[in-house]
Design an enzyme around this catalytic site. Structure first.
Site, short mmCIF file in Angstrom:
data_model
loop_
_atom_site.label_atom_id
_atom_site.label_comp_id
_atom_site.label_asym_id
_atom_site.label_seq_id
_atom_site.Cartn_x
_atom_site.Cartn_y
_atom_site.Cartn_z
N ASN A 1 19.55 67.36 0.54
CA ASN A 1 20.37 67.78 1.45
C ASN A 1 19.70 69.03 2.09
OD1 ASN A 1 22.19 65.85 1.38
ND2 ASN A 1 23.91 66.86 0.54
N HIS B 1 32.43 77.34 -3.26
CA HIS B 1 33.36 76.29 -2.94
C HIS B 1 33.35 75.48 -4.20
CE1 HIS B 1 35.23 73.06 -0.71
NE2 HIS B 1 34.07 72.28 -0.69
N1 LIG Z 1 32.31 72.40 2.99
C1 LIG Z 1 33.30 71.63 2.67
O1 LIG Z 1 34.38 71.86 2.37
C2 LIG Z 1 33.22 70.05 2.57
C3 LIG Z 1 34.18 69.17 2.69
C4 LIG Z 1 34.11 67.67 3.08
C5 LIG Z 1 32.85 67.13 2.96
N2 LIG Z 1 31.81 68.27 2.96
C6 LIG Z 1 30.20 67.66 3.00
O2 LIG Z 1 30.08 67.38 4.25
C7 LIG Z 1 28.94 66.36 4.36
C8 LIG Z 1 29.38 65.02 5.32
O3 LIG Z 1 30.29 64.45 4.78
P1 LIG Z 1 30.79 63.08 5.43
O4 LIG Z 1 32.09 62.64 4.32
O5 LIG Z 1 30.93 63.29 6.76
O6 LIG Z 1 29.53 62.30 5.05
P2 LIG Z 1 29.10 60.98 5.87
O7 LIG Z 1 28.23 60.09 4.89
O8 LIG Z 1 30.54 60.20 6.45
O9 LIG Z 1 28.29 61.62 6.96
C9 LIG Z 1 27.17 62.15 6.91
C10 LIG Z 1 26.30 61.76 8.17
O10 LIG Z 1 25.17 62.53 8.13
C11 LIG Z 1 24.10 61.70 8.83
N3 LIG Z 1 22.75 62.06 8.64
C12 LIG Z 1 21.98 62.17 7.28
N4 LIG Z 1 20.74 62.55 7.61
C13 LIG Z 1 20.74 63.08 8.51
C14 LIG Z 1 19.73 63.85 9.52
N5 LIG Z 1 18.60 64.21 8.91
N6 LIG Z 1 20.00 64.16 10.70
C15 LIG Z 1 21.18 63.78 11.43
N7 LIG Z 1 22.22 63.09 10.59
C16 LIG Z 1 21.92 62.80 9.34
C17 LIG Z 1 24.18 60.20 8.19
O11 LIG Z 1 23.56 59.40 9.07
C18 LIG Z 1 25.79 60.17 8.25
O12 LIG Z 1 26.20 59.82 9.41
C19 LIG Z 1 28.90 66.12 2.87
O13 LIG Z 1 27.71 66.83 2.33
C20 LIG Z 1 29.99 66.33 2.10
O14 LIG Z 1 29.73 66.61 0.64
C21 LIG Z 1 31.98 69.57 2.84
#
Ligand SMILES: NC(=O)c1ccc[n+]([C@@H]2O[C@H](COP(=O)([O-])OP(=O)(O)OC[C@H]3O[C@@H](n4cnc5c(N)ncnc54)[C@H](O)[C@@H]3O)[C@@H](O)[C@H]2O)c1
Length: 312
Positions: free
Chosen positions: A96, A176
């Protein structure tokens, strides 16, 4: 007057839902970007087709090309992968960090004045990666976590006391996740601290449920993690910035001596305005609270060190 422009990177659960909230509030035009061909285009078209029914004029477009994101006011970063079976935490961290660094480089190159809102986990470490990749000042690199954590705490307090969530305020500090520091003496119902409304063991139980709030959703969903509340929380930050509302919200920002921490991204209450971080809202902590905050900061430091040693 030109409309605000928000780029949301990652058209997955959190990204697409955030795009929906921003567009449906008519807050800004949205560019949804993903590495998967067709995914951001399909979701953006679907969102655009909801506009006549919902009744807003925001433009929503999907793209795999950062040229379309040029001149964005805010860049929301949700791209990344979730941990897969057999994958270590460090592997997730390195993967990531690589994704966040590359999308931040590509997007900030065409939007050099944007404010970065980081959502990808592990959140605090990803903020460091984004700051490094962009070279942006701390005012313009902000992580979303505390708004979500405090929303969860507020929900549980309201459920416990049978009162409206509107009258509940909650205060959380720290990184977090497990080391999050809920400040119950500053968490109130209509101004009354919950420590005066609930016995200590109930307060502790609500704090504990909050710290494990993400895992509770994952265990119910089984595939994927929370996104409605994370997207609503990200929207609240976007709204405070674009409308220069100066909301006081818990966010991950790079501390420069505040709360006794220097150079690390940790969740603290901040004032969010049109320039991003307006100022850190510093409060005096008790010895116990400071110790819990220091423990949380140490956990962030560990992740940052691990990221550096992995060459991420
Ligand atoms: N900060 C917080 O409180 C919090 C809360 C919820 C989720 N999150 C995090 O948010 C992130 C996304 O979660 P989600 O449920 O939407 O996941 P998800 O898998 O549904 O979506 C992630 C997207 O990122 C895309 N992606 C991957 N590599 C990429 C790149 N190089 N360029 C562009 N796009 C790319 C994927 O194709 C996918 O569509 C995760 O890391 C999750 O842990 C954080």
């Amino acid at each position: 007057m030109a409309r605000n422009k928000v780029t949301v990177i990652g058209a997955g659960h959190v990204g697409a839902t955030t795009a929906q909230r921003i567009a449906e509030a008519g807050l800004a035009d949205v560019v949804l970007v993903d590495i998967v061909d067709g995914l951001p285009q399909g979701k953006a078209l679907d969102l655009a087709e909801a506009a006549p029914v919902v009744g807003h004029d925001a433009r929503v477009v999907g793209s795999n090309d950062y040229a379309d994101t040029a001149g964005s006011d805010i860049i929301v970063v949700t791209s990344g992968i979730a941990r897969k079976p057999g994958m270590s935490r460090d592997e997730l961290l390195a993967t990531n960090a690589g994704i966040v660094s590359s999308v931040v480089k590509d997007s900030t190159a065409v939007s050099p004045d944007a404010i970065l809102l980081i959502v990808t986990n592990p959140l605090d470490a990803m903020c460091h990666a984004a700051m490094q990749a962009s070279g942006f000042p701390r005012e313009r690199v902000i992580g979303m976590a505390g708004v979500l954590d405090s929303a969860r705490f507020r929900t549980f307090i309201a459920m416990e006391l049978g009162v409206s969530v509107e009258d509940v305020h909650a205060f959380v500090l720290g990184g977090h996740g497990d080391t999050m520091v809920p400040l119950s003496r500053y968490s109130t119902v209509a101004g009354v601290p919950i420590t005066e409304l609930l016995p200590e063991d109930r307060v502790r139980a609500l704090e504990e449920r909050t710290a494990k709030g993400g895992a509770e959703i994952v265990s119910l969903l089984k595939t994927g993690s929370a996104y409605y509340a994370p997207a609503a929380s990200t929207f609240e930050m976007v709204d405070s910035i674009l409308r220069d509302r100066k909301r006081v919200l818990p966010c991950a920002v790079q501390l420069k001596g505040e709360f006794g921490v220097d150079g690390l991204f940790v969740g603290v209450p901040v004032v969010l305005g049109r320039g991003g971080l307006d100022r850190v809202f510093e409060i005096t902590l008790t010895a116990d609270e400071q110790a819990a905050f220091d423990k949380s900061a140490a956990a962030v430091q560990e992740l940052v060190d691990a990221m550096a040693s992995l060459g991420a």
